[in-house]
Design a protein around this motif. Structure first.
Motif, PDB file in Angstrom:
ATOM      1  N   ILE A  43      -5.496  22.622 -39.257  1.00 12.06           N
ATOM      2  CA  ILE A  43      -6.448  21.754 -39.965  1.00 12.06           C
ATOM      3  C   ILE A  43      -5.875  20.346 -39.988  1.00 12.06           C
ATOM      4  O   ILE A  43      -4.713  20.158 -40.349  1.00 12.06           O
ATOM      5  N   GLU A  44      -6.693  19.384 -39.550  1.00 10.43           N
ATOM      6  CA  GLU A  44      -6.206  17.997 -39.532  1.00 10.43           C
ATOM      7  C   GLU A  44      -7.185  17.073 -40.232  1.00 10.43           C
ATOM      8  O   GLU A  44      -8.380  17.072 -39.924  1.00 10.43           O
ATOM      9  N   ALA A  45      -6.658  16.302 -41.149  1.00 11.53           N
ATOM     10  CA  ALA A  45      -7.417  15.238 -41.828  1.00 11.53           C
ATOM     11  C   ALA A  45      -8.795  15.711 -42.288  1.00 11.53           C
ATOM     12  O   ALA A  45      -9.798  15.019 -42.125  1.00 11.53           O
ATOM     13  N   LEU A  46      -8.807  16.894 -42.881  1.00 12.06           N
ATOM     14  CA  LEU A  46     -10.085  17.490 -43.282  1.00 12.06           C
ATOM     15  C   LEU A  46     -10.591  16.898 -44.597  1.00 12.06           C
ATOM     16  O   LEU A  46      -9.879  16.890 -45.601  1.00 12.06           O
ATOM     17  N   ARG A  47     -11.819  16.414 -44.543  1.00 13.71           N
ATOM     18  CA  ARG A  47     -12.455  15.836 -45.736  1.00 13.71           C
ATOM     19  C   ARG A  47     -13.796  16.478 -45.991  1.00 13.71           C
ATOM     20  O   ARG A  47     -14.514  16.816 -45.054  1.00 13.71           O
ATOM     21  N   LYS A  48     -14.095  16.629 -47.278  1.00 11.05           N
ATOM     22  CA  LYS A  48     -15.430  17.099 -47.651  1.00 11.05           C
ATOM     23  C   LYS A  48     -15.907  16.338 -48.884  1.00 11.05           C
ATOM     24  O   LYS A  48     -15.250  16.341 -49.924  1.00 11.05           O
ATOM     25  N   THR A  49     -17.019  15.662 -48.726  1.00 13.85           N
ATOM     26  CA  THR A  49     -17.697  15.061 -49.872  1.00 13.85           C
ATOM     27  C   THR A  49     -19.042  15.758 -49.988  1.00 13.85           C
ATOM     28  O   THR A  49     -19.823  15.761 -49.039  1.00 13.85           O
ATOM     29  N   TYR A  50     -19.293  16.387 -51.139  1.00 16.72           N
ATOM     30  CA  TYR A  50     -20.576  17.077 -51.332  1.00 16.72           C
ATOM     31  C   TYR A  50     -21.691  16.047 -51.520  1.00 16.72           C
ATOM     32  O   TYR A  50     -21.445  14.882 -51.846  1.00 16.72           O
ATOM     33  N   ALA A  51     -22.911  16.533 -51.336  1.00 18.28           N
ATOM     34  CA  ALA A  51     -24.096  15.659 -51.397  1.00 18.28           C
ATOM     35  C   ALA A  51     -24.128  14.808 -52.673  1.00 18.28           C
ATOM     36  O   ALA A  51     -24.465  13.631 -52.620  1.00 18.28           O
ATOM     37  N   GLY A  52     -23.733  15.402 -53.790  1.00 17.72           N
ATOM     38  CA  GLY A  52     -23.755  14.646 -55.048  1.00 17.72           C
ATOM     39  C   GLY A  52     -22.692  13.557 -55.147  1.00 17.72           C
ATOM     40  O   GLY A  52     -22.652  12.819 -56.121  1.00 17.72           O
ATOM     41  N   GLY A  53     -21.789  13.496 -54.145  1.00 19.18           N
ATOM     42  CA  GLY A  53     -20.742  12.474 -54.159  1.00 19.18           C
ATOM     43  C   GLY A  53     -19.366  13.007 -54.526  1.00 19.18           C
ATOM     44  O   GLY A  53     -18.384  12.273 -54.485  1.00 19.18           O
ATOM     45  N   LYS A  54     -19.293  14.300 -54.895  1.00 18.55           N
ATOM     46  CA  LYS A  54     -17.996  14.886 -55.258  1.00 18.55           C
ATOM     47  C   LYS A  54     -17.098  15.000 -54.023  1.00 18.55           C
ATOM     48  O   LYS A  54     -17.451  15.640 -53.032  1.00 18.55           O
ATOM     49  N   GLU A  55     -15.927  14.380 -54.104  1.00 24.17           N
ATOM     50  CA  GLU A  55     -14.965  14.427 -53.009  1.00 24.17           C
ATOM     51  C   GLU A  55     -14.076  15.648 -53.223  1.00 24.17           C
ATOM     52  O   GLU A  55     -13.089  15.580 -53.951  1.00 24.17           O
ATOM     53  N   ALA A  56     -14.425  16.756 -52.588  1.00 28.91           N
ATOM     54  CA  ALA A  56     -13.723  18.004 -52.870  1.00 28.91           C
ATOM     55  C   ALA A  56     -12.449  18.154 -52.040  1.00 28.91           C
ATOM     56  O   ALA A  56     -11.484  18.769 -52.484  1.00 28.91           O
ATOM     57  N   LEU A  57     -12.422  17.604 -50.824  1.00 28.00           N
ATOM     58  CA  LEU A  57     -11.219  17.627 -49.989  1.00 28.00           C
ATOM     59  C   LEU A  57     -10.941  16.205 -49.512  1.00 28.00           C
ATOM     60  O   LEU A  57     -11.803  15.545 -48.946  1.00 28.00           O
ATOM     61  N   LYS A  58      -9.708  15.771 -49.753  1.00 30.71           N
ATOM     62  CA  LYS A  58      -9.391  14.361 -49.522  1.00 30.71           C
ATOM     63  C   LYS A  58      -8.407  14.158 -48.376  1.00 30.71           C
ATOM     64  O   LYS A  58      -7.442  13.408 -48.504  1.00 30.71           O
ATOM     65  N   GLY A  59      -8.605  14.891 -47.292  1.00 29.68           N
ATOM     66  CA  GLY A  59      -7.695  14.725 -46.158  1.00 29.68           C
ATOM     67  C   GLY A  59      -6.622  15.794 -46.172  1.00 29.68           C
ATOM     68  O   GLY A  59      -5.489  15.548 -46.561  1.00 29.68           O
ATOM     69  N   ILE A  60      -7.004  16.989 -45.743  1.00 29.90           N
ATOM     70  CA  ILE A  60      -6.073  18.132 -45.734  1.00 29.90           C
ATOM     71  C   ILE A  60      -5.479  18.292 -44.337  1.00 29.90           C
ATOM     72  O   ILE A  60      -6.211  18.329 -43.348  1.00 29.90           O
ATOM     73  N   ASP A  61      -4.158  18.368 -44.267  1.00 35.06           N
ATOM     74  CA  ASP A  61      -3.459  18.744 -43.041  1.00 35.06           C
ATOM     75  C   ASP A  61      -2.738  20.047 -43.343  1.00 35.06           C
ATOM     76  O   ASP A  61      -1.952  20.098 -44.282  1.00 35.06           O
ATOM     77  N   LEU A  62      -3.016  21.063 -42.535  1.00 32.64           N
ATOM     78  CA  LEU A  62      -2.415  22.351 -42.850  1.00 32.64           C
ATOM     79  C   LEU A  62      -2.383  23.218 -41.596  1.00 32.64           C
ATOM     80  O   LEU A  62      -3.362  23.269 -40.856  1.00 32.64           O
ATOM     81  N   THR A  63      -1.249  23.871 -41.361  1.00 35.53           N
ATOM     82  CA  THR A  63      -1.191  24.851 -40.278  1.00 35.53           C
ATOM     83  C   THR A  63      -0.802  26.195 -40.889  1.00 35.53           C
ATOM     84  O   THR A  63      -0.001  26.245 -41.819  1.00 35.53           O
ATOM     85  N   ILE A  64      -1.395  27.243 -40.365  1.00 40.50           N
ATOM     86  CA  ILE A  64      -1.122  28.581 -40.886  1.00 40.50           C
ATOM     87  C   ILE A  64      -0.619  29.455 -39.740  1.00 40.50           C
ATOM     88  O   ILE A  64      -1.329  29.669 -38.755  1.00 40.50           O
TER      89      ILE A  64
END
Ligand code: ADP
Ligand code: MG
Length: 308
Positions: free
Chosen positions: A8-29
């Motif tokens: 996972i690289e630089a993963l961001r999620k902002t929901y429709a209402g404007g909630k920034e739920a993921l602010k740039g996730i870098d992760l390897t599993i």
């Protein structure tokens, strides 16, 4: 596959209402691991998992599952992962067998490759194979969700808070199955939880997320090493000129005439610390302990991170 099952690289999620739920996730599993995703409620765990599962669209960033880029190879990346969701979303009029067959159909598993009976046995629902889902208990529904996650023989199995609010028997059954899938089929397992003991017992590696960011990522052993930090705070009758010292124990003055002695509970007992104090000729008027719990560690890690 060697290396990483998930990247996972630089993963961001902002929901429709404007909630920034993921602010740039870098992760390897790592492939073959049992990986714990920990964090308080609202941290973004389910959002991350639902993006992996293809149930929520990411805002930006890159996700590879089993080497398949989620955007360029959506079909392959989806086929590589099975998700047991946090919510109990089952069609009440499907029997467990129907639910498994329909799910297999959705994933394009040919009839000859379906293993509904085997899965029903594994999740202990052979007896209920043909009962309506609405007649199943909460625990049975959870088991069925696990079964549904497995119909297409995924390389990676994700469990979102599988044991939140379940009884001990179901918990043990889940963990037994998860361990077996990991050991016998080399399945990579990702689970989210907010129970530290659970992660400690199950996981090889852990990432802690808080407010949409990864605040720690390490082997369970190293991470829990940070968690066994304890502090004994003593109020001496009179403040000594020099503080007691010993290997593994660090002493510092606190305001209000207190001395704080920090140590690792896995290596040193509170009794040893008190013996040291006693040996230094300090008379104790009052004593209390401070212990890092998960909440403290979240706070600590978030604080360190925002300073950095
Ligand atoms: P966790 O699983 O760690 O408890 P979630 O990923 O469910 O966290 O939620 C992260 C944040 O995003 C929370 O603030 C939550 O309220 C918000 N959130 C989750 N789903 C939605 C949604 N569908 N629409 C808007 N906000 C959401
Ligand atoms: Mg959640």
């Amino acid at each position: 596959m060697t290396g990483d099952a998930i990247r996972i690289e630089a993963l961001r999620k902002t929901y429709a209402g404007g909630k920034e739920a993921l602010k740039g996730i870098d992760l390897t599993i790592p492939t073959g691991s049992i990986f714990g995703l920990l964090g308080p409620n609202g941290a973004g765990k389910s959002t991350l998992i639902n993006i992996l599962a293809g149930l929520v669209n990411k805002t930006s960033g890159k996700v590879d599952i089993w080497g398949w880029d989620q955007d360029r190879n959506p079909r392959q990346s989806r086929a590589a992962i099975g998700v047991m969701p946090q919510e109990l979303n089952l069609d009440p009029f499907f029997s467990p067998r129907d639910a498994l067959e329909v799910q297999a159909g959705l994933y394009g598993v040919p009839k000859r490759d379906r293993r509904s009976d085997e899965i029903l046995e594994m999740i202990g629902l052979e007896d209920k194979a043909d009962a309506y889902a609405r007649t199943l208990s909460g625990g049975m529904r959870r088991r069925l969700l696990l079964g549904k996650a497995l119909v297409h023989h995924p390389r990676v199995l994700v469990l979102d808070e599988p044991t939140a609010g379940v009884d001990i028997e179901l918990r043990q059954m889940l963990w037994r199955n998860v361990r077996r899938l990991n050991r016998e089929r080399g399945m990579t397992i990702i689970l989210t939880t907010h129970y530290l003991e659970e992660a400690e017992e199950m996981c090889d590696e852990i990432a802690i997320i808080n407010q949409g960011a990864v605040v720690a990522r390490d082997s369970t052993r190293n991470l829990l090493g940070q968690l066994d930090a304890k502090t004994l705070v003593i109020e001496p009758e009179t403040m000594p000129g020099t503080l007691p010292s010993a290997p593994g124990i660090s002493a510092e003055r606190r305001g209000g005439g207190l001395i704080a002695l920090s140590y690792r509970s896995s290596q040193i007992s509170a009794g040893d610390v008190l013996a040291l104090v006693h040996h230094a000729g300090i008379v104790i008027r009052d004593v209390r302990t401070e212990q890092a719990d998960l909440e403290d560690v979240f706070l600590e890690l978030t604080r360190t991170r925002s300073v950095a």
